[in-house]
Scaffold this active site. Structure first.
Site, mmCIF file in Angstrom:
data_model
loop_
_atom_site.group_PDB
_atom_site.id
_atom_site.type_symbol
_atom_site.label_atom_id
_atom_site.label_comp_id
_atom_site.label_asym_id
_atom_site.label_seq_id
_atom_site.Cartn_x
_atom_site.Cartn_y
_atom_site.Cartn_z
ATOM 1 N N ASP A 41 -11.988 -45.388 14.148
ATOM 2 C CA ASP A 41 -12.611 -46.266 15.119
ATOM 3 C C ASP A 41 -12.072 -46.036 16.528
ATOM 4 O O ASP A 41 -10.944 -46.423 16.834
ATOM 5 C CB ASP A 41 -12.327 -47.709 14.676
ATOM 6 C CG ASP A 41 -12.916 -48.725 15.623
ATOM 7 O OD1 ASP A 41 -13.800 -48.357 16.413
ATOM 8 O OD2 ASP A 41 -12.487 -49.896 15.573
ATOM 9 N N ASP A 77 -17.700 -45.669 21.171
ATOM 10 C CA ASP A 77 -17.064 -46.362 20.054
ATOM 11 C C ASP A 77 -17.664 -45.917 18.721
ATOM 12 O O ASP A 77 -18.768 -46.320 18.359
ATOM 13 C CB ASP A 77 -17.248 -47.871 20.247
ATOM 14 C CG ASP A 77 -16.591 -48.670 19.130
ATOM 15 O OD1 ASP A 77 -15.900 -48.061 18.291
ATOM 16 O OD2 ASP A 77 -16.772 -49.892 19.108
#
Ligand SMILES: *[C@@H]1O[C@H](CO)[C@@H](O)[C@H](O)[C@H]1NC(C)=O
Ligand SMILES: *[C@@H]1O[C@H](CO)[C@@H](O)[C@H](O)[C@H]1NC(C)=O
Ligand SMILES: *[C@@H]1O[C@H](CO)[C@@H](O)[C@H](O)[C@H]1NC(C)=O
Length: 402
Positions: A112, A295
């Site tokens: 992530d 992201d």
């Protein structure tokens, strides 16, 4: 954690989306569950898998330079390591296997770039971690106690908490020594129903839950395991075989077309934040500039409310009122959505503007999130290769996928 607010639970079948503004910061919010009514076209997938998260407005009063970030003095040969990713439920999230401890224990971690903590289920988690691989400190000869508590609350309402420790972590073949790991004692139900055992944060260390923790990238750099302080990300599409690949210490030039172009990153909020100069739907100009973070932990392309409105109008998409839009199911009627970034153009093709088909109704690959910046999530990244370069003046390097 106090001011920390993650964001976005765009999940499988859009189970949760960011919605109402709330919180003391006034900038992020808990997501709401999409009501499961007959009139609502999107089915809730019971297997909710939350996606992005990150500590947005945690007070960041420290700014750490990456001392060896440029790596020119590295004494070891340039080296890269790779981790293959598994694409979960039609590109909702991607996880890779990471080995921790001696002998190694394996975990499925959501890589992530929108958060900075490395945590996973552990044997301390006695009730909520059913079905997870659990780290057992008693079985690792390199485990060291830390004992400080950690606790993360993500914007979709999911939480996890536990204690810190250190151990060796094998990431893509590189053995990081003494990595701080966050052992979960409790995880909330959305994590319980997710196939992952935890997360591996790849944003900057200014937004770790406990201040002062070094991220795995920090340690790959400072321990001179990689001589080029970067990682390259390829996310596959299920429609095209799925999968994905992270390369640490370099990138995979077979995965993109043309040459990578560098874009300056503003890391002041701890994210890989860039400036998008403008956007277009086909040849039609849609918006002027906005900031965006890149992201990998967010499924969709989330725009600021103002930009989302304009993009939706350009595609005749209708607002579902929950952060999602419905869009024409016929991709041949849609033109690509493109973004001008530092002079070059990066696109999301028409077929990926349709995230999900449900009968005659289609949910768009873009949405909105009541955030001060946009989030170029997986819908963008699976169309554009990204190299995250963690130098003292960080950059991302972009090129359309091959
Ligand atoms: C939910 O997960 C269960 C167990 O992994 C699986 O059998 C089921 O098919 C999943 N349902 C959906 C809608 O993905
Ligand atoms: C990743 O997958 C490729 C293709 O299946 C395979 O050749 C390679 O060995 C795998 N790499 C790792 C590190 O598992
Ligand atoms: C970086 O972002 C911060 C926070 O959004 C902003 O205050 C600052 O002006 C930005 N810096 C640059 C160089 O754009």
């Amino acid at each position: 954690m106090k001011l920390s607010l993650g964001f976005l639970g765009i999940a499988a079948s859009i189970a949760y989306v960011q919605a109402a503004p709330a919180s003391h910061s006034g900038l992020a919010a808990a997501p709401i569950a999409v009501p499961k009514t007959q009139s609502f076209p999107v089915q809730i997938n019971p297997n909710f898998s939350r996606s992005a998260k990150a500590s947005v407005f945690k007070t960041v009063n420290k700014y750490k330079k990456f001392v060896q970030a440029d790596g020119h003095k590295a004494t070891v040969l340039a080296s890269t390591g790779s981790v293959n990713m598994t694409d979960v439920q039609n590109d909702v999230e991607y996880y890779g296997i990471v080995k921790v401890g001696t002998p190694p224990q394996s975990f499925k971690l959501d890589f992530d770039t929108g958060s900075s903590d490395l945590w996973f289920a552990s044997t301390l988690c006695t009730t909520t971690c059913t079905g997870k691989s659990k780290y057992d400190s008693s079985k690792s000869s390199t485990y060291k106690k830390d004992g400080r508590a950690w606790s993360i609350e993500y914007g979709d309402g999911s939480t996890s908490s536990g204690v810190l420790a250190t151990d060796n972590v094998n990431l893509g073949g590189f053995l990081i020594k003494g990595q701080t790991i966050e052992l979960a004692k409790t995880i909330s139900s959305s994590f319980t129903s997710d196939p992952i055992d935890g997360l591996l944060g790849l944003a900057f260390d200014t937004i770790t839950d406990v201040a002062g923790i070094k991220t795995p990238m920090d340690n790959l750099i400072s321990q001179k395991l990689i001589s080029t302080p970067e990682f390259g990300v390829f996310l596959g599409k299920e429609s095209n075989g799925g999968g994905g690949e992270y390369i640490f210490g370099g990138y995979d030039k077979t995965k993109f077309k043309g040459s990578l172009k560098s874009v300056p990153v503003n890391k002041s909020q701890g994210f890989w934040e860039i400036k998008v100069a403008s956007s277009k739907a086909g040849s039609k100009s849609v918006s002027s500039s906005f900031n965006a973070i890149i992201d990998t932990g967010t499924t969709l392309l989330l725009l600021t409310n103002a930009v989302a409105k304009k993009v939706a109008a350009a595609y005749g998409a209708t607002d579902n009122g929950d952060g999602t839009y419905n869009i024409n199911c016929d991709a041949s009627k849609l033109s690509p959505l493109s973004f001008k970034i530092n002079g070059a153009t990066y696109s999301v093709p028409a077929e990926d503007l349709i995230f999900e088909k449900d009968g005659n109704t289609c949910v768009a690959g873009f949405g909105y999130g009541d955030l001060p910046f946009a989030i170029l999530g997986d819908v963008f990244i699976k169309n554009n290769y990204v190299v995250f370069s963690q130098t003292s003046s960080p950059t991302v390097k972009l090129a359309p996928i091959a």
